[in-house]
Design an enzyme around this catalytic site. Structure first.
Site, short mmCIF file in Angstrom:
data_model
loop_
_atom_site.label_atom_id
_atom_site.label_comp_id
_atom_site.label_asym_id
_atom_site.label_seq_id
_atom_site.Cartn_x
_atom_site.Cartn_y
_atom_site.Cartn_z
CG HIS A 38 70.27 45.56 67.78
ND1 HIS A 38 70.93 45.76 68.96
CD2 HIS A 38 69.11 44.91 68.10
CE1 HIS A 38 70.19 45.27 69.97
NE2 HIS A 38 69.09 44.75 69.47
CG ASP B 182 65.04 47.07 72.84
OD1 ASP B 182 64.08 47.02 72.05
OD2 ASP B 182 65.80 46.10 73.08
CG HIS C 75 67.91 43.14 73.05
ND1 HIS C 75 66.59 43.08 72.70
CD2 HIS C 75 68.27 41.87 73.40
CE1 HIS C 75 66.15 41.83 72.82
NE2 HIS C 75 67.15 41.08 73.24
CG ASP D 281 62.90 44.18 73.85
OD1 ASP D 281 63.07 45.24 74.48
OD2 ASP D 281 63.58 43.87 72.84
ZN LIG Z 1 65.24 44.54 72.00
#
Ligand SMILES: [Zn+2]
Length: 303
Positions: free
Chosen positions: A119, A155, A157, A239
């Site tokens: 991120h 991931d 995200h 995740d």
């Molecule tokens: Zn994540």
């Protein structure tokens, strides 16, 4: 040649505070679980140099984090005094892994480090991430003479920071599957990069293995093969596992084994097996440990 695990004790010093999901115990369970796999080579990660970090990040971000000390950068991103050092070693792990693969010392590598990185934008730390470890590693590969680099991000995200780092570089491929809508909000199918070298596959909450494997099999992996990478990277977040408290895609450890094997097979054909993977998310400790073992076993067993 074998698979190396890069690690550093500073990962244990990056304290995000009580109740934070991105916590010290994550690397503790990962290291313990990986110790059960025979044949891995354990290597201590060096610190990344300022030059390596600033191939991706602005000097303003580097300087800010170096003096920030203890406190919250935003609602999610919390630092303690040793966090800067931990972040340098997390990025340094990926760079050292690239160098060891380049030197022919190891087959491939997994970087079992924190804080995670995907991120982190060139000019902004966010989402538990300080420096973008995988993008810094990709730039290291380019500096060593592998112009075409590819980052595969599974991931739950979207890897917004990696996408930004790749956006204007025709030789920097980025592919991501991620839950949608979800944090951080980027990763629409229409986000393709300046040269069409970015491939996003948003997936609905609860989709499970079928749609996940389908987008990789039919869309993202063929795009990777078409790109013909010189070096492949994985942003290995776990995740998307069905037990994870932050993600809702409903994957199993077998899905992570499957995708790792698929990517490794493409690497064997296109770039002599050059693969470096780095830990991103994964917040259920048992699922994180099991998934990491499945992922690293697949790296170890690849041709
Ligand atoms: Zn994540």
């Amino acid at each position: 040649m074998t698979t190396a695990v890069f690690h550093h004790p500073s990962s244990l010093q990056h304290d995000t505070g009580i109740g934070h999901p991105e916590r010290v115990e994550r690397v503790q369970v990962v290291w313990r679980a990986l110790r059960s796999i025979e044949g891995l080579e354990w290597r201590e990660a060096p610190s990344a140099t300022p030059e390596q970090i600033m191939r991706v990040h602005t000097s303003a971000l580097y300087d800010m984090i170096s003096v920030f000390g203890e406190g919250a950068l935003d609602a999610d991103t919390v630092l303690s005094e040793p966090s800067f050092t931990a972040a340098l070693h997390a990025a340094g792990a990926v760079c050292a892994a690239v160098e060891a693969v380049h030197a022919g010392q190891i087959k491939n590598a997994f970087c079992a480090v924190r804080p995670p990185g995907h991120h982190a934008e060139p000019d902004q730390a966010m989402g538990f991430c300080l420096f973008n470890n995988i993008a810094v590693g990709a730039r290291q590969a380019q500096a060593l003479g592998y112009p075409r680099v590819a980052v595969l991000d599974f991931d739950v995200h979207h890897g917004n920071g990696t996408q930004t780092a790749a956006w204007n570089d025709a030789n920097f491929f980025f592919a991501s599957s991620h839950q949608w809508p979800h944090y951080p909000g980027t990763g629409a199918h229409s986000e393709r990069g300046a040269y069409g070298q970015i491939h996003n596959a948003p997936l609905p909450e609860g989709c499970g293995s079928g749609p996940f494997r389908a987008v990789w099999q039919n869309e993202l992996l063929p795009a990777l093969e078409g790109f013909a990478p010189d070096f492949i990277f994985m942003s290995a977040g776990f995740d998307a596992h069905l037990a994870d408290p932050l993600g809702g895609l409903g994957l199993t450890t077998a899905d992570f084994s499957w995708l790792t094997a698929q990517i490794s097979q493409i690497a064997a054909k296109s770039c002599a097996g050059r693969v470096v993977s780095s830990l991103e998310g994964g917040y259920n400790l048992a699922a994180l440990a099991d998934s990491t073992v499945a992922h690293v076993r697949a790296l170890l067993e690849c041709p």
